[in-house]
Design an enzyme around this catalytic site. Structure first.
Site, short mmCIF file in Angstrom:
data_model
loop_
_atom_site.label_atom_id
_atom_site.label_comp_id
_atom_site.label_asym_id
_atom_site.label_seq_id
_atom_site.Cartn_x
_atom_site.Cartn_y
_atom_site.Cartn_z
N SER A 208 0.83 -1.19 0.00
CA SER A 208 0.00 0.00 0.00
C SER A 208 0.87 1.26 0.00
O SER A 208 2.04 1.21 0.38
CB SER A 208 -0.88 -0.03 1.26
N GLU A 288 -7.97 -3.02 -7.23
CA GLU A 288 -8.63 -2.89 -5.92
C GLU A 288 -8.12 -1.67 -5.16
O GLU A 288 -7.55 -1.80 -4.08
CB GLU A 288 -8.37 -4.15 -5.09
N PRO A 289 -8.29 -0.48 -5.71
CA PRO A 289 -7.78 0.69 -4.98
C PRO A 289 -8.64 0.98 -3.75
O PRO A 289 -9.86 0.86 -3.79
CB PRO A 289 -7.92 1.82 -6.00
N ARG A 291 -7.05 3.33 -0.78
CA ARG A 291 -6.52 4.65 -0.42
C ARG A 291 -6.74 5.69 -1.52
O ARG A 291 -7.19 6.80 -1.24
CB ARG A 291 -5.02 4.51 -0.14
N ARG A 328 -2.82 6.26 12.38
CA ARG A 328 -1.73 6.15 11.39
C ARG A 328 -0.42 6.82 11.82
O ARG A 328 0.64 6.23 11.64
CB ARG A 328 -2.19 6.66 10.02
N TYR A 332 2.23 3.90 11.90
CA TYR A 332 3.14 3.84 10.75
C TYR A 332 4.05 5.06 10.66
O TYR A 332 4.72 5.24 9.65
CB TYR A 332 2.33 3.80 9.44
N CYS A 359 -3.40 8.96 27.32
CA CYS A 359 -2.19 8.87 28.13
C CYS A 359 -1.20 7.89 27.52
O CYS A 359 -1.04 6.76 27.97
CB CYS A 359 -2.50 8.50 29.57
N GLU A 360 -0.57 8.32 26.43
CA GLU A 360 0.46 7.56 25.72
C GLU A 360 1.35 8.59 25.04
O GLU A 360 0.83 9.49 24.41
CB GLU A 360 -0.17 6.74 24.58
N TYR A 388 -8.13 4.35 6.05
CA TYR A 388 -7.50 3.81 7.26
C TYR A 388 -7.55 4.82 8.41
O TYR A 388 -6.65 4.90 9.24
CB TYR A 388 -6.06 3.35 6.95
#
Ligand SMILES: *Cc1c(COP(=O)(O)O)cnc(C)c1O
Length: 435
Positions: A208, A288-289, A291, A328, A332, A359-360, A388
């Site tokens: 992707s 199969e797009p 995004r 995302r 990523y 809290c991260e 996504y």
């Protein structure tokens, strides 16, 4: 600079589909995903026309995992687009919006019997991942008394220049049948002898967010090579050649796109080149797009709660949308462009980090961005979140998932309600001994 569905009004507010984002945030609350219907159609048409000019028989099956909101799927179905699905619920959504079974492909490396049964009953093309699965399909098809339409996902061993988590076409990947070792050929041989199986296609998907045409061309070449080998060794001619999705979009300002026109022309010339020395008919090409169709149609709007000013290092601005709403950046390390939606014409003087409320430390949406001075109550717009985004949203730290609004030529309406706190515990139960 702004895309066709975005604009700036006389109050310096960002608009989408002709509606002020500030008004949208006031009316629907934040965080909110806002999707422009016309932009979905525009992206679909652009992809469609790129191939329509070059190849007679082709189809576009939108990848539902990018965004399977009912209204989004309905708009695409209305355009004549098919569906690439990967779970029972996605399959049910595709059928629910009226997609004919013949225009649906079911993908996945761990399909359940329930999923396979529904596929066979609706004449959905099953993209078989391994030989064990093939045996199960043959048995279920026999029980139902209908033939199963199948293709195989093959692994062409193509390296995709993208994030390792979204690179799927290498030999070591968990997906598909290995080509170099001969496993793929063996599978076709076996399937062609089965009573309740109709072999129709061959499928590959290398990853992707790819903006380089080369790996797609290599994928097309290798997939067609295998189609030829199958014809030669087994005597079946596969009608459907599905080259998956993966066409990327430019997320960063100034990043170059791979125009679908160039993508189509390079794929089609590769296919034609491969067919030259093959006495094979032209296949139906399927894409199969996910995004490409949906990513840039959508903004995520979040309201600024607090600002932490710091000397010589970027300020921290926190908003009410975090990694629960858009994972995302955390997952990523993805870049999403960010603007202060109510200060579009102000000078960008401040280095700013944008954080979510969780809290991260990984809960951020952007780091070291140049923004105008930000204050409590400002509205931030995160760009290109249609793919996504909401489909990967969670309820982490007890956050309700955002609502989603569709806009079209000045109109706006809810296409997904905001969850409530009650929704978070709706399925929870006390065990008998705690009641
Ligand atoms: C995820 C996926 C797609 C869509 O990928 P995009 O990069 O969103 O175009 C298509 N086909 C398969 C099999 C996938 O897994």
């Amino acid at each position: 600079m702004l895309k066709s569905h975005l604009g700036v009004n006389e109050d310096n507010e960002l608009t989408i589909g002709g509606v002020s984002t500030v008004e949208l945030a006031d009316r629907f609350g934040t965080p909110v995903y806002v999707t422009d219907e016309n932009k979905i159609r525009e992206n679909y048409h652009r992809f469609y026309e790129a191939f329509d000019k070059k190849w007679d028989d082709f189809a576009i099956w939108y990848a539902y995992k990018a965004n399977s909101n009912l209204a989004v799927c309905k708009v695409l179905q209305d355009e004549g687009c098919g569906a690439e699905v990967g779970s029972l619920c996605e399959l049910k959504i595709a059928l629910k919006v009226g997609t004919p079974g013949e225009q649906i492909i079911f993908n996945g490396n761990n399909k359940s019997e329930k999923e396979l049964e529904l596929c066979i009953k609706n004449k959905v093309l099953i993209n078989v991942d391994n030989l064990q699965e093939l045996e199960i399909i043959n048995r279920i098809a026999e029980e139902i008394g209908e033939n199963a339409r199948v293709g195989f996902r093959v692994n062409p061993d193509v390296e995709a220049p993208t994030h390792p988590h979204i690179s799927t076409g290498l030999r070591k990947s968990k997906f598909g049948l290995d080509v170099p070792s001969g496993k793929a050929i063996k599978a076709y041989k076996k399937a062609s002898k089965m009573d309740n199986i109709t072999v129709e296609g061959i499928h590959s998907h290398i990853g992707s967010q790819i903006l380089d045409p080369e790996p797609f061309m290599e994928q097309a070449r290798k997939t067609l090579e295998l189609r030829k080998k199958i014809r030669k060794e087994i005597g079946i001619e596969l009608k459907i050649v599905d080259l998956g999705g993966g066409l990327g979009i430019p997320y960063r300002p100034g990043e170059k796109e791979l125009p679908p026109e160039e993508f189509a022309s390079k794929i089609v010339s590769t296919v034609e080149e491969s067919l030259k020395d093959q006495e094979l008919s032209k296949p139906k090409l399927v894409f199969e797009p996910g995004r490409f169709i949906i990513a840039d149609t959508t903004l995520l709007l979040g309201r600024v709660g607090y600002v932490k000013e710091r000397k010589n290092i970027p300020h921290w601005v926190s908003i009410d949308a975090g990694m629960n709403a858009l994972i995302r950046p955390a997952l990523y390390d993805s870049y999403h462009h960010i603007e202060v939606a109510n200060k579009m014409n102000e000078e960008k003087t401040e280095s700013t980090n944008v954080a979510g409320p969780l809290c991260e430390s990984g809960d951020y949406l952007g780091k070291d961005r140049k923004l105008p001075p930000v204050e409590r109550g400002d509205l931030l717009a995160i760009y290109d979140v249609g793919a996504y985004g909401l489909s990967m949203a969670s309820q982490y730290v007890g956050n309700t998932r955002p609502c989603m609004v569709m806009v079209k030529s000045g109109k706006a309406d809810t296409v997904r309600e905001r969850e409530t706190c009650e929704d978070l515990t709706r399925l929870d139960k006390f065990p008998d001994w705690l009641k």
